[in-house]
Design an enzyme around this catalytic site. Structure first.
Site, short mmCIF file in Angstrom:
data_model
loop_
_atom_site.label_atom_id
_atom_site.label_comp_id
_atom_site.label_asym_id
_atom_site.label_seq_id
_atom_site.Cartn_x
_atom_site.Cartn_y
_atom_site.Cartn_z
N HIS A 1 0.34 -1.66 24.19
CA HIS A 1 -0.41 -2.48 25.67
C HIS A 1 0.91 -1.15 26.89
O HIS A 1 0.48 -0.44 27.75
CB HIS A 1 -0.83 -3.57 25.68
O1 RIB Z 1 -1.39 -8.30 26.61
C1 RIB Z 1 -0.65 -7.78 26.65
C2 RIB Z 1 0.81 -7.94 27.60
O2 RIB Z 1 1.81 -8.86 27.40
C3 RIB Z 1 2.00 -6.75 26.97
O3 RIB Z 1 2.46 -6.60 28.46
C4 RIB Z 1 2.78 -7.50 26.28
O4 RIB Z 1 3.95 -6.91 25.98
C5 RIB Z 1 2.74 -8.71 26.48
O5 RIB Z 1 3.66 -9.21 27.62
#
Ligand code: RIB
Ligand code: CA
Length: 356
Positions: free
Chosen positions: A280
């Site tokens: 992500h």
């Molecule tokens: O949902 C994904 C997010 O949550 C990303 O930023 C991962 O690192 C967690 O922080």
């Protein structure tokens, strides 16, 4: 070279945050001014240790990046961390070198964000990759941040897709929905006062879960870094899957990438049904540096902070029923293939330079 984009990264360094930090250090179009730490994936102290270690690993000791400590808990809720996702120390099966000369800054994260924005009005892009607690604190210190920053990008939310933490909520928003609500409300007010306010870019699961890094991609990354072919091929070979050996293990940066992702792949295999990972945070950074990677739609979004199954939900008013002006630009589709190619090229190139 065109002007570099001055950036502050706000992280809860876990595995994909670490990849975003490496991507940042490998991106010539970015001027990394500071990294601010927030509790989320793991505790604040562990986030700071991981962040300092990854910057050390990136071999960018020359870059005077301030690393500042921020919130060690959400605004209202008790802190919830997710070692099951990122490993007991937030970096999967990897280990990090003891950090050398870099220390955390004496100024706190919120104050640092405000100080930098005031010093370079209209220039700096804030990219939050964890719970938005630090930004909420910074907005309390300086409500004019939306006009002082060049812009804000966040990884968070699930706008037309299910959550990854509850049926409706994405992790960063779930950990601190009050901070997310407060930040979006300030941007809504800023847009109300000045329709010319640049809308924040919201990179939710809608787009970040369209990119999956797989063992074959990790093999490609090690080849890009100059690993021996048999060592690269072993990573995608079912009999030796994702075990770093030979020239891969000899490179601290490559070994970190492989050993951290192996844990992340095991998590996704258990919870998402595929042996690979959604990454992500680096996708969020890549889209900020190259907006052509995503298509966005302006929409009014608020956050549910009440109890029940909608707790932590980013509620997007796609039909304009509330009559509220859009306060964010939500990424609705993305070019995952180009992003993955760029991630492999940049982190592979960095690892080949500093890691071998
Ligand atoms: O949902 C994904 C997010 O949550 C990303 O930023 C991962 O690192 C967690 O922080
Ligand atoms: Ca994160």
């Amino acid at each position: 070279m065109t002007e570099r984009l001055p950036v502050i990264l706000d992280v809860d360094t876990g595995i994909d945050d670490a990849l975003a930090l490496l991507y940042a250090c490998a991106s010539p179009e970015l001027e990394l001014i500071a990294v601010t730490c927030v509790a989320g994936n793991v505790s604040l102290a562990q986030v700071a240790r991981n962040t300092l270690g990854v910057l050390e690993l990136a071999g960018r000791a020359d870059v005077p990046v301030a690393v500042a400590l921020g919130a060690d808990r959400p605004l209202v809720k008790p802190l919830r961390t997710t070692e099951e996702t990122h490993g007991p120390h937030g970096i999967g099966h990897a280990a990090l070198p003891a950090t050398g000369q870099r220390e955390v800054a004496s100024v706190g994260a919120a104050q640092l964000i405000v100080d930098v924005a005031r010093r370079r009005p209209g220039e700096v892009q804030l990219i939050t990759l964890g719970p938005m607690t630090n930004l909420a604190a910074a907005l309390d210190l300086e409500p004019r941040l939306p006009s002082l920053l060049r812009g804000w990008t966040f990884m968070g939310g699930a706008f037309r897709v299910p959550g990854n933490t509850t049926p409706t909520s994405e992790w960063n928003v779930f950990v601190d929905p009050d901070a997310a609500k407060a930040c979006l409300a300030v941007w809504a007010a800023s847009v109300g006062a000045d329709p010319g306010t640049r809308l924040p870019l919201g990179m939710g699961l809608d787009v970040t879960e369209s990119a999956r890094v797989m063992p074959a991609d990790v093999a490609r990354l090690t080849r890009r870094a100059g690993a021996a072919e048999e060592d690269a091929a072993a990573l995608a070979d079912p009999s030796t899957l994702m075990q770093s050996g030979g020239s891969v293990a000899a490179s601290p940066a490559l070994r970190f990438v492989v050993d951290s992702l192996r844990f992340y792949f095991e998590f996704h295999a258990q919870y998402d049904g595929f042996y690979g990972a959604f990454i992500h945070d680096p996708f969020t950074l890549a889209a900020t540096l190259d907006p052509s990677l995503v298509r966005c739609e302006p929409v009014f979004v608020d956050v549910e902070v009440g109890p029940g199954l909608a707790h932590g939900m980013t509620v997007a008013d796609w039909r304009g029923i509330t009559g509220r002006a859009p306060n964010i630009a939500v990424a609705t589709s993305g070019d995952a293939a180009t992003f993955l190619d760029r991630l492999i090229d940049r982190i592979g190139g960095l690892a080949g330079v500093s890691g071998s």
